[in-house]
Scaffold this active site. Structure first.
Site, short mmCIF file in Angstrom:
data_model
loop_
_atom_site.label_atom_id
_atom_site.label_comp_id
_atom_site.label_asym_id
_atom_site.label_seq_id
_atom_site.Cartn_x
_atom_site.Cartn_y
_atom_site.Cartn_z
N ASN A 9 50.35 68.94 -17.55
CA ASN A 9 50.35 69.69 -16.59
C ASN A 9 51.84 69.23 -15.90
OD1 ASN A 9 50.71 71.48 -13.73
ND2 ASN A 9 48.72 70.56 -13.36
N TRP A 10 52.74 70.11 -16.35
CA TRP A 10 54.04 69.04 -15.40
C TRP A 10 54.61 69.87 -13.83
CZ3 TRP A 10 58.69 71.75 -20.22
CH2 TRP A 10 58.42 71.11 -21.06
N LYS A 11 53.56 70.63 -13.04
CA LYS A 11 53.46 70.57 -12.22
C LYS A 11 54.85 71.97 -11.58
CE LYS A 11 50.33 68.19 -11.32
NZ LYS A 11 49.25 67.09 -10.20
N HIS A 95 43.51 74.71 -10.07
CA HIS A 95 43.89 73.39 -9.82
C HIS A 95 43.56 72.98 -8.11
CE1 HIS A 95 46.45 69.83 -9.58
NE2 HIS A 95 46.49 69.55 -11.00
N GLU A 97 45.33 71.94 -6.71
CA GLU A 97 46.49 72.23 -5.69
C GLU A 97 46.60 72.85 -4.76
OE1 GLU A 97 49.26 69.84 -7.82
OE2 GLU A 97 49.03 68.22 -7.85
N GLU A 167 38.83 66.96 -12.19
CA GLU A 167 39.87 66.70 -11.59
C GLU A 167 39.67 66.12 -10.35
OE1 GLU A 167 44.22 67.25 -13.49
OE2 GLU A 167 43.48 68.66 -11.86
N GLY A 173 48.25 62.24 -8.27
CA GLY A 173 49.27 61.50 -8.59
C GLY A 173 48.97 60.00 -7.35
N SER A 212 45.95 60.73 -12.88
CA SER A 212 46.64 58.85 -12.75
C SER A 212 46.29 58.87 -14.82
CB SER A 212 46.12 58.04 -11.41
OG SER A 212 46.83 58.84 -10.22
N GLY A 233 48.85 64.65 -15.46
CA GLY A 233 50.53 65.57 -14.80
C GLY A 233 51.17 64.22 -14.34
N GLY A 234 51.89 63.21 -13.91
CA GLY A 234 53.03 62.53 -14.20
C GLY A 234 53.41 61.68 -15.35
P1 13P Z 1 48.07 63.04 -12.36
O1 13P Z 1 48.53 62.76 -13.66
O2 13P Z 1 49.85 63.42 -11.75
O3 13P Z 1 47.63 62.27 -11.59
O4 13P Z 1 47.81 64.60 -11.84
C1 13P Z 1 46.85 64.77 -12.97
C2 13P Z 1 46.91 66.54 -12.25
O5 13P Z 1 46.64 66.93 -11.28
C3 13P Z 1 46.56 67.16 -13.08
O6 13P Z 1 47.04 68.71 -13.78
#
Ligand code: 13P
Length: 253
Positions: A9-11, A95, A97, A167, A173, A212, A233-234
């Site tokens: 997930n590149w956000k 998600h 967020e 999640e 993050g 993470s 994500g990251g």
């Molecule tokens: P991180 O891997 O950056 O913690 O993000 C997880 C995430 O929200 C994937 O959708």
């Protein structure tokens, strides 16, 4: 036997140059495995370019959001049929967020889930508790509420064509990963909630862990009985870091 799904997930990160380099880097070094599926979910403006780059590679394409509506006067929104049209196979909904920052309720998430299925796309529906909710021992209750809203609107059988991502908000993050045991407990709860309604569907639905996840903690998480992959994500913003997680999945498969 459930195949692993390792999803990036590149956000809201990147540029034309970055998305090209990242998708090319993944395709170039992608391990071949019929037990591990790899997926990238770039921001909307880069979907088409990434689709062209991964054509024929086996790397799959997904989006990060969708409208709950089929078509019409919804300025700025993107319909599920449009995402299907440009080559997406999966779409992330719910998600944390978006739930927290865009005020998406579990009902809105459920409506988006239904819109995706109607267009022949596979939803990846995210659930998970905040730190305060975990500390108040509300983890299972929060997950159940988020899941039940989707089951109620879409029906339990629809989960045969969907993926769930657990999640925990406190792990996203933050560098603070859930332990394999904490994650397994939540994943088992998710599968139990579904199994109470339809055992066969609960047995096939893949439940990803997100929060993470990295190359050095993926093996422990992916070794758990109910963890069927990762939503990353990251670490998905660097080809080598992303592929290290894919390699951990292949080693377990
Ligand atoms: P991180 O891997 O950056 O913690 O993000 C997880 C995430 O929200 C994937 O959708």
């Amino acid at each position: 036997m459930r195949n692993f799904l390792i999803a990036g997930n590149w956000k809201m990160n990147g540029s034309t140059a970055m998305s090209t380099e990242l998708s090319n880097g993944i395709v170039a070094d992608m391990p071949a495995s019929d037990r591990v599926e790899l997926l990238v979910c770039p921001p909307f403006p880069y979907l088409r370019a990434v689709a062209a780059q991964l054509a024929g590679s086996g790397l799959k394409l997904g989006a990060q959001n969708v409208s709950a509506h089929a078509a019409g006067a919804y300025t700025g929104e993107t319909a599920a049929t449009m995402l299907k049209d440009i080559g997406c196979e999966y779409v992330i909904v719910g998600h944390s967020e978006r739930r927290a920052m865009m005020g998406e309720s579990s009902e809105v998430v459920a409506a988006k889930f239904c819109a995706l299925l109607a267009a022949g796309l596979k939803p990846i529906v995210c659930v998970g508790e905040t730190l305060a909710e975990r500390q108040a021992e509300q983890t299972n209750a929060v997950i159940s509420e988020q899941l039940e809203a989707v089951v109620e609107m879409a029906g339990i059988d629809s989960f045969a064509n969907a993926v769930i991502a657990y999640e925990p908000v406190w792990a996203i993050g933050t560098g603070q990963t859930a332990t394999p045991e904490q994650a397994q407990e939540a994943h088992k709860h998710i599968r139990d909630v579904l199994a109470a309604k339809n055992d066969a569907v609960a047995g096939v639905v893949r439940i990803l862990y997100g929060g993470s996840m990295k190359g050095d903690n993926a093996a422990g998480l992916l070794s758990m009985a109910d963890i069927d992959g990762g939503l990353i994500g990251g670490a998905s913003l660097n080809a080598a870091d992303f592929l290290a997680i894919a390699d951990a999945a292949i080693a377990q498969s």
